[in-house]
Design a protein around this motif. Structure first.
Motif, PDB file in Angstrom:
ATOM      1  N   PRO A 267       7.742   9.178 -20.021  1.00 41.48           N
ATOM      2  CA  PRO A 267       7.723   7.873 -19.825  1.00 41.48           C
ATOM      3  C   PRO A 267       6.847   7.215 -20.539  1.00 41.48           C
ATOM      4  N   ALA A 268       6.964   5.876 -20.785  1.00 43.56           N
ATOM      5  CA  ALA A 268       6.141   5.130 -21.706  1.00 43.56           C
ATOM      6  C   ALA A 268       4.940   4.758 -21.022  1.00 43.56           C
ATOM      7  N   GLY A 269       4.654   4.992 -19.474  1.00 47.96           N
ATOM      8  CA  GLY A 269       3.663   4.773 -19.100  1.00 47.96           C
ATOM      9  C   GLY A 269       3.812   5.051 -17.478  1.00 47.96           C
ATOM     10  N   LEU A 270       2.572   4.718 -16.710  1.00 42.49           N
ATOM     11  CA  LEU A 270       2.624   4.994 -15.261  1.00 42.49           C
ATOM     12  C   LEU A 270       2.393   3.721 -14.649  1.00 42.49           C
ATOM     13  N   PRO A 271       2.954   3.600 -13.176  1.00 47.66           N
ATOM     14  CA  PRO A 271       2.672   2.267 -12.595  1.00 47.66           C
ATOM     15  C   PRO A 271       1.222   2.477 -11.925  1.00 47.66           C
ATOM     16  N   ILE A 272       0.430   1.479 -11.666  1.00 54.44           N
ATOM     17  CA  ILE A 272      -0.732   1.176 -11.117  1.00 54.44           C
ATOM     18  C   ILE A 272      -0.674   0.331  -9.666  1.00 54.44           C
ATOM     19  N   HIS A 273      -1.218   1.016  -8.608  1.00 49.67           N
ATOM     20  CA  HIS A 273      -0.877   0.491  -7.362  1.00 49.67           C
ATOM     21  C   HIS A 273      -2.098   0.326  -6.531  1.00 49.67           C
ATOM     22  N   ALA A 274      -2.249  -0.761  -5.778  1.00 56.67           N
ATOM     23  CA  ALA A 274      -3.193  -0.979  -4.662  1.00 56.67           C
ATOM     24  C   ALA A 274      -2.604  -0.493  -3.534  1.00 56.67           C
ATOM     25  N   VAL A 275      -3.071   0.712  -2.889  1.00 49.85           N
ATOM     26  CA  VAL A 275      -2.434   1.088  -1.454  1.00 49.85           C
ATOM     27  C   VAL A 275      -3.359   1.112  -0.373  1.00 49.85           C
ATOM     28  N   PHE A 276      -2.853   0.998   0.935  1.00 49.52           N
ATOM     29  CA  PHE A 276      -3.676   0.900   1.810  1.00 49.52           C
ATOM     30  C   PHE A 276      -2.605   1.282   3.170  1.00 49.52           C
ATOM     31  N   ALA A 277      -3.528   1.808   4.309  1.00 47.36           N
ATOM     32  CA  ALA A 277      -2.654   2.430   5.110  1.00 47.36           C
ATOM     33  C   ALA A 277      -1.823   1.814   5.874  1.00 47.36           C
ATOM     34  N   HIS A 278      -0.832   2.136   6.192  1.00 48.97           N
ATOM     35  CA  HIS A 278       0.721   1.618   6.749  1.00 48.97           C
ATOM     36  C   HIS A 278       0.128   1.240   8.437  1.00 48.97           C
ATOM     37  N   GLY A 279       0.687   0.137   8.684  1.00 53.15           N
ATOM     38  CA  GLY A 279       0.437  -0.511  10.044  1.00 53.15           C
ATOM     39  C   GLY A 279      -0.952  -1.014  10.254  1.00 53.15           C
ATOM     40  N   ARG A 280      -1.930  -1.065   9.407  1.00 57.62           N
ATOM     41  CA  ARG A 280      -3.043  -1.714   9.573  1.00 57.62           C
ATOM     42  C   ARG A 280      -2.935  -3.062   9.362  1.00 57.62           C
ATOM     43  N   GLN A 281      -3.686  -4.070  10.346  1.00 59.70           N
ATOM     44  CA  GLN A 281      -3.480  -5.397   9.952  1.00 59.70           C
ATOM     45  C   GLN A 281      -4.403  -5.699   8.838  1.00 59.70           C
ATOM     46  N   LEU A 282      -4.155  -5.949   7.690  1.00 57.74           N
ATOM     47  CA  LEU A 282      -5.055  -6.248   6.342  1.00 57.74           C
ATOM     48  C   LEU A 282      -6.259  -7.111   6.738  1.00 57.74           C
ATOM     49  N   PRO A 283      -7.556  -6.707   6.769  1.00 56.15           N
ATOM     50  CA  PRO A 283      -8.402  -7.750   7.013  1.00 56.15           C
ATOM     51  C   PRO A 283      -8.606  -8.585   5.880  1.00 56.15           C
ATOM     52  N   ALA A 284      -9.081  -9.894   5.956  1.00 60.77           N
ATOM     53  CA  ALA A 284      -9.241 -11.010   4.890  1.00 60.77           C
ATOM     54  C   ALA A 284      -9.993 -10.325   3.772  1.00 60.77           C
ATOM     55  N   LYS A 285     -10.895  -9.652   3.897  1.00 61.99           N
ATOM     56  CA  LYS A 285     -11.937  -9.103   2.793  1.00 61.99           C
ATOM     57  C   LYS A 285     -11.032  -8.224   2.093  1.00 61.99           C
ATOM     58  N   VAL A 286     -10.322  -7.448   2.543  1.00 64.09           N
ATOM     59  CA  VAL A 286      -9.165  -6.465   1.661  1.00 64.09           C
ATOM     60  C   VAL A 286      -8.131  -7.347   1.159  1.00 64.09           C
ATOM     61  N   ARG A 287      -7.554  -8.333   1.810  1.00 61.72           N
ATOM     62  CA  ARG A 287      -6.525  -9.001   1.316  1.00 61.72           C
ATOM     63  C   ARG A 287      -6.879  -9.737   0.231  1.00 61.72           C
ATOM     64  N   VAL A 288      -8.187 -10.567   0.333  1.00 59.27           N
ATOM     65  CA  VAL A 288      -8.409 -11.546  -0.953  1.00 59.27           C
ATOM     66  C   VAL A 288      -8.763 -10.612  -1.999  1.00 59.27           C
ATOM     67  N   LEU A 289      -9.328  -9.251  -2.060  1.00 62.06           N
ATOM     68  CA  LEU A 289      -9.564  -8.428  -3.221  1.00 62.06           C
ATOM     69  C   LEU A 289      -8.119  -8.002  -3.727  1.00 62.06           C
ATOM     70  N   VAL A 290      -7.204  -7.642  -3.039  1.00 66.70           N
ATOM     71  CA  VAL A 290      -5.956  -7.105  -3.422  1.00 66.70           C
ATOM     72  C   VAL A 290      -5.327  -8.405  -4.191  1.00 66.70           C
ATOM     73  N   ASP A 291      -5.288  -9.474  -3.746  1.00 69.78           N
ATOM     74  CA  ASP A 291      -4.583 -10.521  -4.303  1.00 69.78           C
ATOM     75  C   ASP A 291      -5.364 -11.017  -5.499  1.00 69.78           C
ATOM     76  N   TYR A 292      -6.740 -10.734  -5.485  1.00 70.10           N
ATOM     77  CA  TYR A 292      -7.174 -10.943  -6.907  1.00 70.10           C
ATOM     78  C   TYR A 292      -7.018 -10.145  -7.828  1.00 70.10           C
ATOM     79  N   LEU A 293      -6.861  -8.610  -7.524  1.00 70.98           N
ATOM     80  CA  LEU A 293      -6.462  -7.702  -8.617  1.00 70.98           C
ATOM     81  C   LEU A 293      -5.242  -7.814  -8.931  1.00 70.98           C
ATOM     82  N   VAL A 294      -4.132  -8.278  -7.891  1.00 70.38           N
ATOM     83  CA  VAL A 294      -2.951  -8.391  -8.523  1.00 70.38           C
ATOM     84  C   VAL A 294      -2.817  -9.567  -9.649  1.00 70.38           C
ATOM     85  N   ASN A 295      -3.416 -10.688  -9.232  1.00 73.71           N
ATOM     86  CA  ASN A 295      -3.332 -11.741 -10.135  1.00 73.71           C
ATOM     87  C   ASN A 295      -4.201 -11.542 -11.545  1.00 73.71           C
ATOM     88  N   LYS A 296      -5.029 -10.831 -11.584  1.00 72.57           N
ATOM     89  CA  LYS A 296      -6.037 -10.512 -12.947  1.00 72.57           C
ATOM     90  C   LYS A 296      -5.320  -9.601 -13.695  1.00 72.57           C
TER      91      LYS A 296
END
Length: 306
Positions: A267-296
């Motif tokens: 394949p030309a390349g491989l996907p890069i993901h941010a992953v977190f445990a299923h069923g957890r309520q994502l804390p604000a500190k984690v959510r803002v980091l994930v949002d930031y990484l997705v955007n950047k």
């Protein structure tokens, strides 16, 4: 009969079903069995259906009651989630985020991004666990992990950060000494340094028109470190196939030369993901980091960084 507060009655109804009786629900709610019964009668009148089949000793859900219960649970759950999210908006994200990432990717890609993130969120600190192995998020008590490649664990929630394109490259000095490479099969005559440490054949795969071309490569170094392979390629030891993000600066500075661009890797390349445990309520500190990484990283992807 005056109009009832259906939301309040819905909460009482769900509590009755969960606790198993009017009297048990009354104890939980700090009410009386007669008060709970009266609210259920008012709710039934409002809905125009019977929710319970009542006897002198028990009450059992009707078919309509079962349907209403399923929807009521969903409604109450969604309201609780919304309330939690709204409460997080009013709070400044803070605390420690425990992050697992592959060492080379963390050094090359995450470090420059984290510097700005930490300036934007001074009340957040990040603990980074760098490892080539897949870390169990729950057992390792990690909030978040960056995974390179296709995800196999369906129990994890994930957000895609980008696509890591791969490139075959070598130094100008290596090519001057060992000859140019114009076709993938020519790699069989070159010292190909592989991202692999296990025994067995090493195969690089290309597309040639509509065909897939698999090339057996050999070399005197196999390693599970992209940074090490990059350094050896710059030192003219051999040819490497590595993620473009690991060698972009070396390509720009002509320390390395991209090869075989007319034969796309497969394949030309491989996907890069941010992953977190299923069923957890994502804390604000984690959510803002994930949002930031997705955007950047989406912005960097457009600039062919990853």
């Amino acid at each position: 009969m005056s109009k009832i507060n259906e939301f309040s009655a819905m909460q009482v109804f769900v509590r009755v079903v969960r606790d198993g009786s009017f009297s048990a629900a009354a104890r939980t709610l700090g009410s009386t069995p007669s008060g709970v019964s009266r609210q259920m009668s008012q709710l039934e009148a409002e809905l125009g259906i019977l929710l319970f089949q009542r006897t002198t000793r028990t009450q059992r859900l009707t078919e309509g009651g079962q349907l209403y219960f399923r929807h009521a649970e969903k409604v109450l759950s969604e309201i609780d989630t919304t309330k939690h999210m709204l409460s997080q908006l009013s709070k400044r994200p803070s605390g420690v985020v425990k992050l697992s990432a592959e060492a080379d990717f963390a050094t090359v890609c995450l470090a420059p991004l984290l510097a700005e993130f930490l300036r934007l969120y001074p009340d957040i600190s990040v603990q980074i666990h760098m490892s080539s192995d897949l870390v169990d998020l729950v057992a390792g008590e990690m909030d978040l992990a960056i995974r390179l490649g296709h995800l196999e664990d369906s129990s994890l929630n994930a957000r895609k950060l980008g696509e890591g394109q791969s490139v075959v490259c070598a130094s100008p000095e290596y090519l001057a000494r060992n000859g140019s490479i114009h076709h993938p099969t020519a790699l069989e005559e070159h010292n190909c340094l592989s991202f692999k440490v296990r025994a067995g054949r090493r195969i690089w795969t290309f597309k040639e028109g509509n065909n897939i071309l698999s090339v057996n490569v050999e070399g005197n170094v196999q390693a599970n470190s992209v940074s090490l392979l990059r350094a050896l390629a710059i030192d003219s030891v051999g040819v490497v196939m590595v993620p473009e993000w690991a060698v972009k600066d070396a390509l720009v500075n002509n320390q390395l030369v991209a090869l075989l661009s007319q034969y796309p890797l497969e394949p030309a390349g491989l996907p890069i993901h941010a992953v977190f445990a299923h069923g957890r309520q994502l804390p604000a500190k984690v959510r803002v980091l994930v949002d930031y990484l997705v955007n950047k990283m989406s912005m960097l992807q457009a600039d062919t960084f990853i």
